[in-house]
Design a protein around this motif. Structure first.
Motif, PDB file in Angstrom:
ATOM      1  N   ALA A 113       0.312  -1.332   0.417  1.00 41.80           N
ATOM      2  CA  ALA A 113      -0.255  -0.032  -0.040  1.00 41.80           C
ATOM      3  C   ALA A 113       0.669   1.729  -0.026  1.00 41.80           C
ATOM      4  N   VAL A 114       2.288   1.174  -0.464  1.00 41.91           N
ATOM      5  CA  VAL A 114       3.200   2.472  -0.323  1.00 41.91           C
ATOM      6  C   VAL A 114       3.869   2.563  -1.693  1.00 41.91           C
ATOM      7  N   THR A 115       3.095   3.563  -1.884  1.00 43.02           N
ATOM      8  CA  THR A 115       3.733   3.593  -3.631  1.00 43.02           C
ATOM      9  C   THR A 115       5.045   4.924  -3.331  1.00 43.02           C
ATOM     10  N   THR A 116       5.827   4.123  -4.334  1.00 41.99           N
ATOM     11  CA  THR A 116       7.285   5.115  -4.263  1.00 41.99           C
ATOM     12  C   THR A 116       7.402   5.573  -5.629  1.00 41.99           C
ATOM     13  N   ILE A 117       7.602   6.786  -5.857  1.00 34.36           N
ATOM     14  CA  ILE A 117       7.506   7.741  -6.768  1.00 34.36           C
ATOM     15  C   ILE A 117       8.627   8.321  -7.206  1.00 34.36           C
ATOM     16  N   GLU A 118       9.609   7.954  -8.199  1.00 33.22           N
ATOM     17  CA  GLU A 118      11.143   8.417  -8.146  1.00 33.22           C
ATOM     18  C   GLU A 118      11.332   8.376  -9.623  1.00 33.22           C
ATOM     19  N   PHE A 119      12.077  10.182  -9.913  1.00 27.70           N
ATOM     20  CA  PHE A 119      11.991  10.459 -11.022  1.00 27.70           C
ATOM     21  C   PHE A 119      13.815  10.706 -11.005  1.00 27.70           C
ATOM     22  N   PHE A 120      14.578  11.303 -12.002  1.00 25.20           N
ATOM     23  CA  PHE A 120      16.000  11.238 -12.213  1.00 25.20           C
ATOM     24  C   PHE A 120      15.668  11.685 -13.501  1.00 25.20           C
ATOM     25  N   HIS A 121      17.222  12.511 -14.105  1.00 20.95           N
ATOM     26  CA  HIS A 121      17.661  12.789 -15.352  1.00 20.95           C
ATOM     27  C   HIS A 121      19.041  12.958 -14.798  1.00 20.95           C
ATOM     28  N   THR A 130       0.007   3.511   6.398  1.00 23.57           N
ATOM     29  CA  THR A 130      -0.961   2.630   6.097  1.00 23.57           C
ATOM     30  C   THR A 130      -1.876   2.068   7.088  1.00 23.57           C
ATOM     31  N   GLN A 131      -1.533   2.548   7.987  1.00 29.96           N
ATOM     32  CA  GLN A 131      -2.666   1.566   9.436  1.00 29.96           C
ATOM     33  C   GLN A 131      -3.609   2.444   9.180  1.00 29.96           C
ATOM     34  N   TYR A 132      -3.501   4.023   9.406  1.00 27.46           N
ATOM     35  CA  TYR A 132      -4.626   4.444   9.377  1.00 27.46           C
ATOM     36  C   TYR A 132      -5.660   4.646   8.971  1.00 27.46           C
ATOM     37  N   ASN A 133      -6.887   5.553   8.603  1.00 23.57           N
ATOM     38  CA  ASN A 133      -7.940   5.709   8.441  1.00 23.57           C
ATOM     39  C   ASN A 133      -7.426   6.392   6.813  1.00 23.57           C
ATOM     40  N   PRO A 134      -7.998   5.716   5.682  1.00 21.39           N
ATOM     41  CA  PRO A 134      -7.654   6.260   4.484  1.00 21.39           C
ATOM     42  C   PRO A 134      -8.571   7.867   4.406  1.00 21.39           C
ATOM     43  N   GLU A 135      -9.779   7.489   4.822  1.00 20.88           N
ATOM     44  CA  GLU A 135     -10.709   8.511   4.539  1.00 20.88           C
ATOM     45  C   GLU A 135     -10.162   9.850   5.608  1.00 20.88           C
ATOM     46  N   ALA A 136      -9.665   9.402   6.872  1.00 21.88           N
ATOM     47  CA  ALA A 136      -9.431  10.506   7.413  1.00 21.88           C
ATOM     48  C   ALA A 136      -8.074  11.381   6.540  1.00 21.88           C
ATOM     49  N   MET A 137      -7.318  10.596   6.010  1.00 20.71           N
ATOM     50  CA  MET A 137      -6.594  11.053   5.693  1.00 20.71           C
ATOM     51  C   MET A 137      -6.549  11.940   4.772  1.00 20.71           C
ATOM     52  N   LYS A 138      -7.122  11.520   3.869  1.00 19.94           N
ATOM     53  CA  LYS A 138      -7.927  12.073   3.129  1.00 19.94           C
ATOM     54  C   LYS A 138      -8.662  13.659   3.564  1.00 19.94           C
ATOM     55  N   GLU A 139      -8.893  13.871   4.289  1.00 22.74           N
ATOM     56  CA  GLU A 139      -9.691  14.764   4.543  1.00 22.74           C
ATOM     57  C   GLU A 139      -9.098  16.066   5.280  1.00 22.74           C
ATOM     58  N   MET A 140      -8.108  14.979   6.456  1.00 20.35           N
ATOM     59  CA  MET A 140      -6.618  15.974   6.689  1.00 20.35           C
ATOM     60  C   MET A 140      -5.911  16.648   5.654  1.00 20.35           C
ATOM     61  N   LYS A 141      -5.891  16.329   4.682  1.00 20.77           N
ATOM     62  CA  LYS A 141      -5.090  17.155   3.288  1.00 20.77           C
ATOM     63  C   LYS A 141      -5.802  17.913   2.930  1.00 20.77           C
ATOM     64  N   LYS A 142      -7.494  17.693   2.649  1.00 14.36           N
ATOM     65  CA  LYS A 142      -7.739  19.167   2.440  1.00 14.36           C
ATOM     66  C   LYS A 142      -8.117  20.244   3.507  1.00 14.36           C
ATOM     67  N   MET A 143      -7.656  19.439   4.768  1.00 16.26           N
ATOM     68  CA  MET A 143      -7.652  20.447   6.148  1.00 16.26           C
ATOM     69  C   MET A 143      -6.658  21.694   5.785  1.00 16.26           C
ATOM     70  N   PHE A 144      -5.271  20.679   5.664  1.00 11.67           N
ATOM     71  CA  PHE A 144      -4.046  21.428   5.336  1.00 11.67           C
ATOM     72  C   PHE A 144      -3.520  22.208   3.973  1.00 11.67           C
ATOM     73  N   CYS A 163      -3.129   2.386  -3.472  1.00 10.97           N
ATOM     74  CA  CYS A 163      -2.052   2.961  -2.270  1.00 10.97           C
ATOM     75  C   CYS A 163      -2.603   3.517  -1.621  1.00 10.97           C
ATOM     76  N   LYS A 164      -2.020   3.658  -0.405  1.00 14.13           N
ATOM     77  CA  LYS A 164      -2.593   4.590   0.861  1.00 14.13           C
ATOM     78  C   LYS A 164      -1.776   5.897   1.399  1.00 14.13           C
ATOM     79  N   VAL A 165      -0.373   5.768   0.943  1.00 15.14           N
ATOM     80  CA  VAL A 165       0.575   6.882   0.803  1.00 15.14           C
ATOM     81  C   VAL A 165       1.309   6.615   0.006  1.00 15.14           C
ATOM     82  N   ILE A 166       2.235   7.357  -0.455  1.00 19.45           N
ATOM     83  CA  ILE A 166       2.774   8.644  -1.369  1.00 19.45           C
ATOM     84  C   ILE A 166       4.382   8.392  -0.876  1.00 19.45           C
ATOM     85  N   ILE A 167       5.841   7.775  -1.659  1.00 22.27           N
ATOM     86  CA  ILE A 167       7.115   8.554  -1.447  1.00 22.27           C
ATOM     87  C   ILE A 167       7.448   9.209  -2.528  1.00 22.27           C
TER      88      ILE A 167
END
Length: 250
Positions: A13-21, A201-215, A48-52
């Protein structure tokens, strides 16, 4: 030399996005586009629940805009499109319903500071000095400015934007709110990033989604704001001052 890339991997449930040049992880238009798309895709992925967000290599996190593409800009529209690439990445990060964890292993410049600032929680090593160098070449941090200001405040952002020739140490970025924690080594940071992401990833995805909107409350106009800022940069990059300065870099 390794070709530029943006790649995504998802594990537990962790998506790692890596860029390189190969040019110090600079960001040409195609990498910016791929990066924005990868963030949008991860945001819409139920697995995916969280992104690195990280860059490849073990030295520079991101050198900012591609000088090769900056030098090639010969009309305002092309300039606007190029700088809109940074706007698209920042807005994709802003709108993404998942928390984005930044992993900054080394120095970051210009647009790279904007990318780091648009993460929701950012880790760095002691080598991760930052610099907003845009004024040096005759433009300014117009597109990334709102993201940097959101993290550093107007005082911190204006300080590094005006003092465009100086790297500010990771400790300064930590004290001013860009980096949540700094580490002695990349290995120590990676261990902590992995554990931190796993815990999220152990936290409530809906709670994290609403927190992100707030932030991100108060940033709802950034689609329009950053588009206008891209026009300013697209105009200034054609100035005689900037063209002459870029020739010296070339």
């Amino acid at each position: 030399m390794t070709a530029p890339y943006v790649k995504s991997t998802t594990q537990e449930a962790v998506t790692t996005i890596e860029f390189f040049h190969p040019a110090h992880n600079s960001l040409p238009g195609n990498v910016l586009s791929d990066l924005a798309n990868a963030i949008k895709k991860a945001g819409n992925d139920d697995g995916c629940k969280v992104i690195i967000l990280k860059s490849g290599g073990d030295r520079t996190f991101c050198a900012g805009a591609s000088f090769k593409e900056l030098i090639a800009i010969d009309d305002e529209k092309t300039g606007e499109v190029f700088f809109s690439g940074f706007a698209n990445v920042i807005n994709a990060m802003r709108k993404c319903p998942k928390f984005i964890i930044g992993r900054v292993q080394g120095k970051t410049v210009g647009g790279g500071v904007g990318v780091a600032s648009a993460t929701d929680y950012c880790f760095a090593t002691k080598f991760a000095a930052i610099k907003l160098s845009e004024l040096n070449i005759g433009i300014g941090p117009f597109v990334v400015g709102p993201a940097v200001e959101r993290k550093l405040g107007l005082s911190g952002m204006s300080q590094i934007a005006i003092n465009a020739n100086e790297f500010y140490p990771a400790e300064w970025a930590h004290q001013n709110g860009l980096f949540a924690e700094i580490f002695e080594s990349t290995e120590a940071m990676d261990e902590h990033v992995s554990a931190f992401a796993k815990a999220l990833t152990q936290y409530n995805p809906e709670a994290m989604k609403e927190m992100k909107k707030m932030f991100w409350t108060g940033c709802e106009n950034w689609d329009e704001l950053l588009a206008e800022r891209a026009k300013i940069s697209g105009r200034l990059v054609l100035s005689e001052f900037t063209k002459e300065t870029l020739k010296r870099f070339k």
